[in-house]
Design a protein around this motif. Structure first.
Motif, PDB file in Angstrom:
ATOM      1  N   ALA A  35      -0.238  62.706 -12.365  1.00  0.00           N
ATOM      2  CA  ALA A  35      -0.132  61.523 -11.518  1.00  0.00           C
ATOM      3  C   ALA A  35      -0.856  60.390 -12.220  1.00  0.00           C
ATOM      4  N   GLN A  36      -0.144  59.333 -12.545  1.00  0.00           N
ATOM      5  CA  GLN A  36      -0.835  58.152 -13.075  1.00  0.00           C
ATOM      6  C   GLN A  36      -1.070  57.188 -11.922  1.00  0.00           C
TER       7      GLN A  36
ATOM      8  N   GLY B 229       0.579  57.596  -9.137  1.00  0.00           N
ATOM      9  CA  GLY B 229       0.675  58.501  -8.009  1.00  0.00           C
ATOM     10  C   GLY B 229       1.758  58.186  -7.002  1.00  0.00           C
ATOM     11  N   PHE B 230       2.440  57.069  -7.177  1.00  0.00           N
ATOM     12  CA  PHE B 230       3.407  56.635  -6.163  1.00  0.00           C
ATOM     13  C   PHE B 230       4.594  57.592  -6.072  1.00  0.00           C
TER      14      PHE B 230
ATOM     15  N   CYS C 115      10.055  58.127 -12.077  1.00  0.00           N
ATOM     16  CA  CYS C 115       8.646  57.838 -12.332  1.00  0.00           C
ATOM     17  C   CYS C 115       8.617  56.802 -13.440  1.00  0.00           C
ATOM     18  N   ARG C 116       7.830  55.750 -13.266  1.00  0.00           N
ATOM     19  CA  ARG C 116       7.794  54.708 -14.293  1.00  0.00           C
ATOM     20  C   ARG C 116       6.536  54.811 -15.147  1.00  0.00           C
ATOM     21  N   CYS C 117       5.617  55.703 -14.782  1.00  0.00           N
ATOM     22  CA  CYS C 117       4.328  55.711 -15.486  1.00  0.00           C
ATOM     23  C   CYS C 117       4.214  56.792 -16.550  1.00  0.00           C
ATOM     24  N   THR C 118       4.673  57.984 -16.238  1.00  0.00           N
ATOM     25  CA  THR C 118       4.267  59.158 -17.032  1.00  0.00           C
ATOM     26  C   THR C 118       5.224  59.517 -18.150  1.00  0.00           C
TER      27      THR C 118
END
Ligand code: FES
Ligand code: FES
Lengths: 155, 776
Positions: free
Chosen positions: A99-100, A102-103, A136-139
């Protein structure tokens, strides 16, 4: 348009709610029942972050009218807090730094749960397919795939 | 546990010897709110009570027009509507711009893009606000628009702002460009183009405003609470202290949440809250966000390079035209970074770069991860492969011959010292990917499905450099239970960086990370620390945390000395214990120290401050040292291309980044994965399409971002540590650089596979198959 009083079982509890035809299941879960784990990432059925289980199957609650949940059983992440499989998945997400922001995490965990229920030791390819509709846009997904994969078969 | 006391004490002493590095280089779990509370209600929209009102935007229907009239009576009379806001409702200054005062919060007299906000509706239900949007009647007088930045620079182009259409010009000039071209044996000229990219943070911009007493409480999703506070105060005409802004847990940001949009949503919710006396939520839906927030600038970049026949670069002339859309935003800083990095990480004796951020009637572009580097390095690194092709030498050898290494100088004349880890990065990816063998093997293929391998390298100036004063405050407040509250106005939005600076504070003090918690950034409690941009938390915030931790340690030691009847010089702290070297068996726990200090009225609270050394450079020529230190990186992509269908598979991706000193390896690699995949999206699929100034795909059905099925099966991240001059033990930034390299590496791999040079992003399947059809 007429309002409807409908019943549904949410996270194990029978609930009643007055809904308008245009009300989305997502809003009823978040605003009326206070279950905030399903998130709105798009509102158009394209990101998967509002995913909840309806009669055990993942549905997109932003494009599901609330009245369609009448007499059904809805489960969100909050309803799985004590589930041993979900506990494994959550621990694995922490271990893998999956989770970066977490959204997306609640939806990813639900999709992982749905997969591991059906198949306790999936391949990484199967994990990727299972979460392919959840953005997911972060990980870049790698740590999420590893987290779900490693939570498998550990029951 | 059967650990003997003796062993434990030796262990403790060993740990004490590790000093400042006690907890560094370890993948410790994060300690921020997110880590503790995943799945529970923590984001802005999770927090709102039931009597909240909802705001929605009315956006301009024209890319360029005079506003003749705005009639709101129909919308105001719609059931459920509580307020309709326009420029007439702004009590303070109707201005929402970050740097150049060119953008009103609500359009007034003129609209310059379809992202301009004309009005906002506040209603009891979101759906009522949405219905009422269409009831606001706006009469427009269309003006001739302009969408191409080079055309917009022409003398007879429609004027978007009174000041003219160039929002910012930036120049870098070194040596003698004409002499450099005279010296060259070969001159290579190409033009490269890149597209609008949307950041798509999974949580859109949102702010929740509660009016109370004579103040406003604002909770929202943002990168800089103080910027939001300043925007709102200006719009209301209030002093800053009447506006409190707390950053909620933020669901991704990537740049747009450091630009002007968080101020817009907060200001609109604030105006609504004051008008109705009720709490108001202004939460952009995805469409509003994709139209109205800042995107990555599209670019046209012209390269002219002089080179000796053996491959030595003699001259580089680069012109960068960034399509800025209708407003300057942080884009005036973006063009600075783009122009500084325009020649790539090479030593070139003669350089002339001109960068322009140009106004057009597209929606506006601004801050986005990479900040001008993705465009600049795509062009520079594509150009290197074109030069290699023309000279018929291997692109790797061309790079090795010209690239930065200790003793070489950048385009601004900045000398590289031992902190330049570029050679190590290149070496690492070349080995990891077996580049030499594959590049030869792949260059002679025919047939429909072909493989290729390509590389790209970068330098990335750290933190703000020439962009602004680079400082931060970090607070460490100790409660009686021994919990250390780390407070800072630097924000967390996914990277784990704030937890990383707590790791630094833990290491310096010798108090384990689990005793730390991170307080929410709050303008009432924390001094301004600059926006959380440019990946600056680890380096700038890390130093402020270190300085705070040094003070805390001093206080703890002097208090512990009194408890242990010893001299402060003899007190050591490690792993949550204090002991005196005279008598190491007698330890006292951190919790005990905290409790006793509380009882004794001895405060352990401290504040740490850090400001980066000033970067000295000449604003007319760029010559000097615009950044204190650089991150370096190299990437190799291996692809498989079906030339007929254009289907492209990225088989594997190898990257190495010189991050100076790793604070938390798992988090650093998380940034590399995430940034690279965003970069892959930019390279092969993402494009926010504007047709006559209107966004054609402002939704996640038609705007594709990578899914789990689009990522390379094999991804090898490598960390190199060549300490820089600024960060904690040489730490450098890592959040931004990874988005830069996939574009050029993939483009160059396709060139290797097919012999086709594709000089525009994104490289979609259609583009590949169309190119192939023309090629044959
Ligand atoms: S919010 Fe439901 S799919 Fe995106
Ligand atoms: S962790 Fe941010 S969207 Fe997945």
């Amino acid at each position: 348009m007429s309002n409807m009083l409908i019943k549904m079982k949410v996270n194990g509890t029978e609930r009643e709610v007055l809904v308008e035809p245009e009300d989305r299941l997502l809003d009823v879960l978040r605003d009326d029942f206070g279950f905030k784990s399903p998130k709105e990432g798009c509102g158009t059925g394209d990101c998967g972050l509002c995913t909840v289980l309806m009669d055990g199957k993942p549905v997109l609650s932003c494009v599901t009218p609330a009245f369609q949940a009448r007499d059904r059983e809805i489960v969100t992440l909050e309803g799985l807090n004590d589930d041993p499989l979900m506990k494994n998945i959550e621990a694995s997400f922490r271990d893998h730094h999956a989770a970066q922001c977490g959204f997306c995490t609640p939806a990813m965990e639900i999709m992982g749960y749905d997969l591991l229920k059906a198949k306790s030791k999936p391949t990484k390819e199967e994990v990727k397919e299972a979460i392919s509709g959840t953005l997911c846009r972060c990980t870049g997904y790698y740590d999420i795939v590893d987290a779900i994969y490693d939570a498998g078969g550990s029951e | 546990m059967a650990v003997s006391v003796e062993n434990y004490i030796t262990e403790l002493q060993k740990k004490a010897e590790r000093g400042e590095l006690l907890y560094i280089g370890q993948s410790l779990k994060r300690i921020d709110d997110l880590e503790k509370a995943l799945g529970s209600p923590i984001y802005t929209n999770d927090l709102i009570p039931r009597n909240t009102l909802y705001a929605k935007l009315v956006l301009s229907k024209h890319p360029h027009a005079w506003i003749r009239s705005i009639k709101v009576s129909g919308a105001a009379a719609h059931p459920g509507v509580r307020a309709v806001l326009t420029y007439m409702d702004v009590p303070g200054i109707n201005e929402s711009a970050a740097i150049v005062p060119d953008r009103p919060l609500f359009a007034h007299e003129k609209v310059r893009s379809t992202g301009d906000i004309v009005a906002a509706i506040v209603a009891e239900k979101e759906i009522r606000a949405m219905e009422a949007r269409d009831l606001v009647e706006v009469e427009y007088d269309p003006i001739k628009p302009v969408f191409d930045p080079i055309e917009a620079m022409g003398a007879d182009a429609p004027k978007i702002h009174e000041s003219g259409n160039v929002a910012k010009h930036m120049r870098v000039a070194k040596g003698n460009i004409d002499a450099g071209f005279n010296e060259a044996d070969v001159i290579v000229e190409n033009t490269y183009k890149t597209q609008f990219q949307d950041a798509v943070p999974m949580e859109t911009e949102t702010a929740f405003v509660v009016p109370h007493d004579d103040r406003l409480l604002i909770i929202g999703s943002m990168q800089s609470p103080h910027n939001t506070q300043a925007s709102v105060a200006k719009v209301l005409g209030w002093p800053l202290e009447r506006v409190e802004v707390i950053q909620a847990v933020t669901g991704g940001a990537f740049g747009p949440k450091s630009d002007e949009t968080p101020g817009d949503v907060a200001s609109i919710a604030a105006l609504g809250a004051l008008k109705t006396g009720k709490p108001v939520l202004m939460s952009m839906d995805r469409r509003e966000s994709m139209i109205a927030h800042t995107k990555r600038h599209p670019s046209i970049i012209k390269h002219r390079t002089g080179v000796k026949s053996d491959g030595r670069l003699t001259a580089s002339r680069v012109e960068i035209y960034l399509n800025g859309g209708a407003y300057a935003s942080l884009g005036v800083m973006v063009i600075i970074r783009a122009t500084f990095h325009a020649n790539g990480p090479y030593e070139i004796p003669n350089v002339l770069n001109d960068g322009y951020k140009v106004y057009t009637n597209d929606t506006y572009a601004g801050s986005f991860r990479g900040f001008g580097a993705p465009q600049a390095i795509f062009a520079a690194e594509s150009q290197m492969d074109e030069i290699a092709r023309k000279l018929n030498i291997d692109p790797l050898d061309l790079r090795l011959m010209n690239m930065l290494r200790p003793g070489k100088r950048t385009s601004t004349g900045q000398l590289m010292d031992d902190s330049c880890g570029l050679p190590e990065c290149v070496d690492a990816v070349v080995r990891s990917s077996d580049y030499r063998k594959k590049v030869a093997e792949y260059s002679t293929q025919s047939g429909r499905v072909r493989r290729g391998i390509g590389m790209a390298i970068l330098h990335h100036g750290n933190s703000l450099g020439p962009e602004n004063n680079d400082y931060a405050y970090v607070y460490l407040n100790v409660d009686k239970h021994g919990i250390i509250h780390l407070g800072t106005a630097l924000t967390e939005y996914g990277s784990g960086a704030v937890s990383g600076i707590a790791q630094i504070a833990a290491s310096v003090t010798g108090i384990p990370l689990e005793h730390f918690v991170i307080d929410r950034p709050d303008t009432d409690k924390h001094k301004e620390s600059g926006a959380t941009v440019a990946s600056r938390v680890t380096v700038i915030g890390g130093n402020a945390a270190k300085n705070a931790a040094i003070k805390l340690k001093e206080r703890v030691i002097s208090f512990a000395a009194s408890l242990l009847d010893s001299n402060p010089e003899k007190i050591k702290l490690a792993d949550g214990y204090a002991f005196s070297t005279d008598n190491p068996e007698k330890t006292i726990t951190w919790n005990e120290i905290a409790k006793r200090s509380f009882k004794a009225g001895v405060s352990l609270d401290v504040v740490g401050y850090y400001i980066a050394p000033k970067c000295i450079w000449d604003p007319d020529t760029g010559v000097g040292s615009p950044y204190n230190q650089y991150t370096f990186g190299a990437a190799v992509a291996e692809v498989e291309v079906d030339v007929e269908t254009g289907e492209l598979k990225i088989l594997n991706f190898h990257v190495a980044y010189d991050v100076g000193k790793v604070i938390n390896p798992a988090q650093a690699i998380g940034q590399i994965y995430g940034g690279s995949v965003q970069g892959i999206g930019y390279a092969v699929m993402e494009e926010l399409i504007h047709v006559d100034g209107r966004v054609a795909n402002p939704n996640l059905k038609d705007y594709y971002i990578p899914t789990s099925m689009d990522i390379p099966d094999k991804f090898i991240p490598i960390l190199i540590e060549k300490p820089g001059s600024m960060g904690f033990h040489g730490a450098k930034v890592i959040a931004e650089p990874p988005i830069v390299l996939p574009g050029p590496a993939i483009r160059n791999a396709i060139l290797n596979a097919t012999g086709m040079e594709i000089n525009g992003l994104p490289i979609t399947s259609e583009k590949i198959s169309m190119n192939y059809a023309q090629h044959e």
